[in-house]
Design an enzyme around this catalytic site. Sequence first.
Site, PDB file in Angstrom:
ATOM      1  N   CYS A  70     -20.345 -10.538 -30.587  1.00 59.68           N
ATOM      2  CA  CYS A  70     -21.017 -10.362 -29.296  1.00 59.68           C
ATOM      3  C   CYS A  70     -21.278  -8.900 -28.960  1.00 59.68           C
ATOM      4  O   CYS A  70     -22.331  -8.556 -28.432  1.00 59.68           O
ATOM      5  CB  CYS A  70     -20.212 -11.025 -28.181  1.00 59.68           C
ATOM      6  SG  CYS A  70     -18.462 -10.674 -28.193  1.00 59.68           S
ATOM      7  N   HIS A 100     -20.389  -7.355 -21.747  1.00 60.35           N
ATOM      8  CA  HIS A 100     -19.832  -6.293 -22.602  1.00 60.35           C
ATOM      9  C   HIS A 100     -20.730  -5.062 -22.496  1.00 60.35           C
ATOM     10  O   HIS A 100     -21.961  -5.189 -22.501  1.00 60.35           O
ATOM     11  CB  HIS A 100     -19.820  -6.739 -24.068  1.00 60.35           C
ATOM     12  CG  HIS A 100     -18.716  -7.674 -24.443  1.00 60.35           C
ATOM     13  ND1 HIS A 100     -17.772  -8.170 -23.562  1.00 60.35           N
ATOM     14  CD2 HIS A 100     -18.425  -8.225 -25.651  1.00 60.35           C
ATOM     15  CE1 HIS A 100     -16.938  -8.973 -24.214  1.00 60.35           C
ATOM     16  NE2 HIS A 100     -17.305  -9.036 -25.481  1.00 60.35           N
TER      17      HIS A 100
HETATM   18  C1  2RA Z   1     -14.084 -10.466 -27.827  1.00 62.78           C
HETATM   19  N1  2RA Z   1     -15.893  -9.980 -29.384  1.00 62.78           N
HETATM   20  O1  2RA Z   1     -14.771  -9.911 -26.979  1.00 62.78           O
HETATM   21  C2  2RA Z   1     -14.657 -10.729 -29.196  1.00 62.78           C
HETATM   22  C3  2RA Z   1     -14.871 -12.202 -29.417  1.00 62.78           C
HETATM   23  N2  2RA Z   1     -15.839 -12.748 -28.536  1.00 62.78           N
HETATM   24  O2  2RA Z   1     -12.915 -10.864 -27.620  1.00 62.78           O
END
Ligand code: 2RA
Length: 354
Positions: free
Chosen positions: A129, A255
């Site tokens: 991601c 994110h």
């Molecule tokens: C996290 N990228 O953010 C990893 C799995 N989605 O924990």
Amino acid sequence: AQPTLAVVGATGSVGSVMLELLSSRRNVWGEIRLIASARSAGKTLTCRGERLDVRELTAEAFDGVDVAMFDVPDAVSEHWAPIAVSRGATVVDNSSAFRMRPDVPLVVPEVNREAVHDRPVGIVSSANCTVAAMIIAVSPLHDEYGLRELVLASYQAASGAGQAGVDTLHDQLTKVAGDRLLGGRPGNVRQAVGDDLGPFPAPLALNVVPWSGELADLGWSSEELKLRNESRKILSLPALKVSATCVRVPVVTGHSIAVHAVFAAEVTADGARQVLRNAPGVILVDDPEAGEFPMPIDAVGTDPSWVGRIRRAMDDPRALSFFITGDNMRKGAALNTVQIAELIAAELAKGAPA
Ligand code: 2RA
């Protein structure tokens, strides 16, 4: 007839975003089959306005399936993806189980969609991601200026660790809310939160935790190595220098990544903005004076990567610093997997060899 799609892990948090996307995007599917572990089977979920029973994950569940999207833990993909292929399905896997295998393409459609068509073992992997959000902005800049190095810091939301991550953050915030000074007194967050750490190695509320994933080589985390290895594979830059620090932050979804990118050619901030303005899957939000920044609270629920804070390095005319935010549940997971599945559906519709 339109291809049959299976959604494996349909009852999970990413699975529910997949169903939402399948219900809102242009429909290219015939039957949609929902599959989950034995303990989740039997539930009824809605997709495309239809009430669908969730079937148990068995080999027979894949009979007649043309494309199977997987969002399950690595070990489950490792075991069941080959079984799905043996029953005739093409698998699009969102786990990290197969991403670095040379015979499995690792795809972010805006960057390397053509890689989908070369899948000798019938499996296509969707990217991590954080990588997906970042690579969509970095790739067009690479095409223009020739990428040589990435120095990254991620700010990863709790939902990256699944529903357990979100529930843990919520519970911890409830415990620390109300006392305005709590975050300012040493040790008090630990005391207020207690031992309810959920999937995280330390308290997340009112904190940042410089860790994501598992311990890997030489003190790096598995997440940091994914940013390095997956970026190299997707961009076909085996010598790309990548140094990442992955940090968990008390955000529910979204994110973010601070990027320092070094190129072969000289770059300017305006030149980079021009490139990004026309890049697929990018929204440019870059007006600090007006208080316009890429932020999770705005990116959540949207498809693109939000990019801003673009500036040329003060000490290197070949380097840019900028900031990216993307919805880790959508483009970071469900949307990227759905987009890949749609590319395969289009291939099947043209009668190309599945
Ligand atoms: C996290 N990228 O953010 C990893 C799995 N989605 O924990």
